[in-house]
Motif scaffolding. Structure first.
Motif, mmCIF file in Angstrom:
data_model
loop_
_atom_site.group_PDB
_atom_site.id
_atom_site.type_symbol
_atom_site.label_atom_id
_atom_site.label_comp_id
_atom_site.label_asym_id
_atom_site.label_seq_id
_atom_site.Cartn_x
_atom_site.Cartn_y
_atom_site.Cartn_z
ATOM 1 N N LYS A 280 0.932 -1.627 0.274
ATOM 2 C CA LYS A 280 0.309 -0.213 0.045
ATOM 3 C C LYS A 280 0.702 1.417 0.213
ATOM 4 N N LEU A 281 1.051 1.902 -0.922
ATOM 5 C CA LEU A 281 1.584 3.554 -1.182
ATOM 6 C C LEU A 281 0.952 4.398 -0.464
ATOM 7 N N ILE A 282 2.333 4.889 -0.325
ATOM 8 C CA ILE A 282 2.106 6.501 0.384
ATOM 9 C C ILE A 282 2.161 7.737 -0.929
ATOM 10 N N THR B 16 -6.961 6.299 1.788
ATOM 11 C CA THR B 16 -7.746 6.720 2.363
ATOM 12 C C THR B 16 -7.364 8.176 1.813
ATOM 13 N N TYR B 17 -8.127 9.498 1.610
ATOM 14 C CA TYR B 17 -7.451 10.645 0.820
ATOM 15 C C TYR B 17 -7.551 12.024 1.825
ATOM 16 N N GLN C 3 0.338 10.821 11.707
ATOM 17 C CA GLN C 3 -0.278 9.671 12.492
ATOM 18 C C GLN C 3 -1.597 9.605 11.602
ATOM 19 N N MET C 4 -2.497 10.198 10.483
ATOM 20 C CA MET C 4 -2.460 10.091 9.678
ATOM 21 C C MET C 4 -2.142 9.053 8.683
ATOM 22 N N ALA C 5 -1.865 9.390 7.846
ATOM 23 C CA ALA C 5 -0.953 8.212 7.034
ATOM 24 C C ALA C 5 -0.576 7.323 7.365
ATOM 25 N N GLY C 6 -0.337 7.215 8.824
ATOM 26 C CA GLY C 6 -0.274 5.460 9.340
ATOM 27 C C GLY C 6 0.839 5.024 8.647
ATOM 28 N N VAL D 109 -3.630 8.701 -0.095
ATOM 29 C CA VAL D 109 -3.281 10.137 -0.656
ATOM 30 C C VAL D 109 -3.118 10.941 -0.197
ATOM 31 N N MET D 110 -1.954 12.123 0.362
ATOM 32 C CA MET D 110 -2.151 13.430 1.197
ATOM 33 C C MET D 110 -2.112 14.460 -0.333
ATOM 34 N N ASP D 111 -3.181 15.330 -0.365
ATOM 35 C CA ASP D 111 -2.162 16.583 -0.728
ATOM 36 C C ASP D 111 -2.095 18.007 -0.216
#
Ligand code: CDP
Ligand code: CDP
Length: 225
Positions: free
Chosen positions: A3-5, A30-31, A117-120, A125-127
């Motif tokens: 599972k990628l970041i 998760t976005y 913490q959220m990226a775990g 996918v974080m923008d």
């Protein structure tokens, strides 16, 4: 499969949230919309009447905020305690103030802590503006999403006009340019393309085309991991 970041950064109106959310949907990830987090802190300082210059009080608001983000029916729902502020954080007043609040070192520290913490363990996918450079420097995929200022202003204008809001295109363009400048020139974690980020210019790309391009980059990366 691992599972990628995935980190997506870029200026206002480049299509980050739209594209990031769709990429997350396609991958079952998760976005996380970090701009919504800075907007929520800004909203909270404004409702408390705390000016941006009062750095200590502003940072205290960020440290204490009880923030909930969720993606529901293609939209990031944002709550502070039990108050739904999804629409309240998108007002022109918040948009004008958010870059100033985001310069605050205490605010950034508190948000980055939550974001990590959220990226775990991945599958996210974080923008934002500093995800690939600062929040998640070890991200598997880094994208710098951009588009011309004319196109970005036009997109925002269309979005607001569709909602029935009367906005002046030239004013909107000036506001976006001003926010970009503040984001690029701030001392802490400014907006800059990470050395190892892929540049994706969406000026002439539709939303599905931009999504496909990022999914292709993900596929290429997964094959070497
Ligand atoms: O949606 P739009 O591109 O207008 O902005 P946003 O992503 O909601 O971000 C609003 C503001 O939050 C930005 O202009 C930055 O000042 C700040 N921000 C930041 O400093 N760092 C991030 N990782 C995300 C947003
Ligand atoms: O998050 P960011 O500020 O980078 O942009 P956004 O809020 O995702 O996108 C701004 C507007 O541009 C939205 O109304 C999108 O539907 C639109 N858009 C577009 O027309 N074409 C693209 N390739 C990407 C976004």
């Amino acid at each position: 499969m691992k599972k990628l970041i995935i980190a997506i950064d870029g200026p206002a109106g480049a299509g980050k949230s739209t594209v990031a959310r769709l990429v997350a949907e396609r991958l079952g990830y998760t976005y996380i919309d970090t701009g919504a987090m800075y907007r929520a802190v800004t909203w909270d300082t404004m409702r408390r009447g705390i000016p941006a210059e009062n750095a200590e009080k502003v940072a205290a608001v960020a440290r204490a905020i009880n923030l909930h983000l969720a993606t529901v029916a293609g939209k990031t729902l944002v709550k502070v305690d039990d108050t739904d502020i999804t629409d309240a954080i998108r007002t022109p007043e918040v948009s004008r103030q958010v870059a100033e609040i985001s310069k605050n070192g205490g605010v950034r520290e508190a948000m980055v802590h939550l974001q990590r913490q959220m990226a775990g363990l991945g599958g996210v996918v974080m923008d934002g503006r500093d995800i690939g450079t600062h929040v998640l420097p070890g991200a598997d995929i880094k994208i710098f999403l951009t588009a011309s200022i004319a196109e970005r202003a036009l997109r925002r204008w269309r979005e607001l006009t569709d909602k029935g809001l009367a906005v002046d295109l030239a004013e909107l363009r000036a506001e976006i340019a001003c926010r970009d400048k503040a984001d690029c020139e701030r001392e802490i974690a400014p907006l800059v393309q990470a050395a190892d980020a892929a540049l994706v210019d969406t000026t002439d790309l539709t939303i599905p085309q931009a999504v496909e391009k990022i999914l292709e980059l993900c596929e290429a990366r997964t094959s070497v991991l």
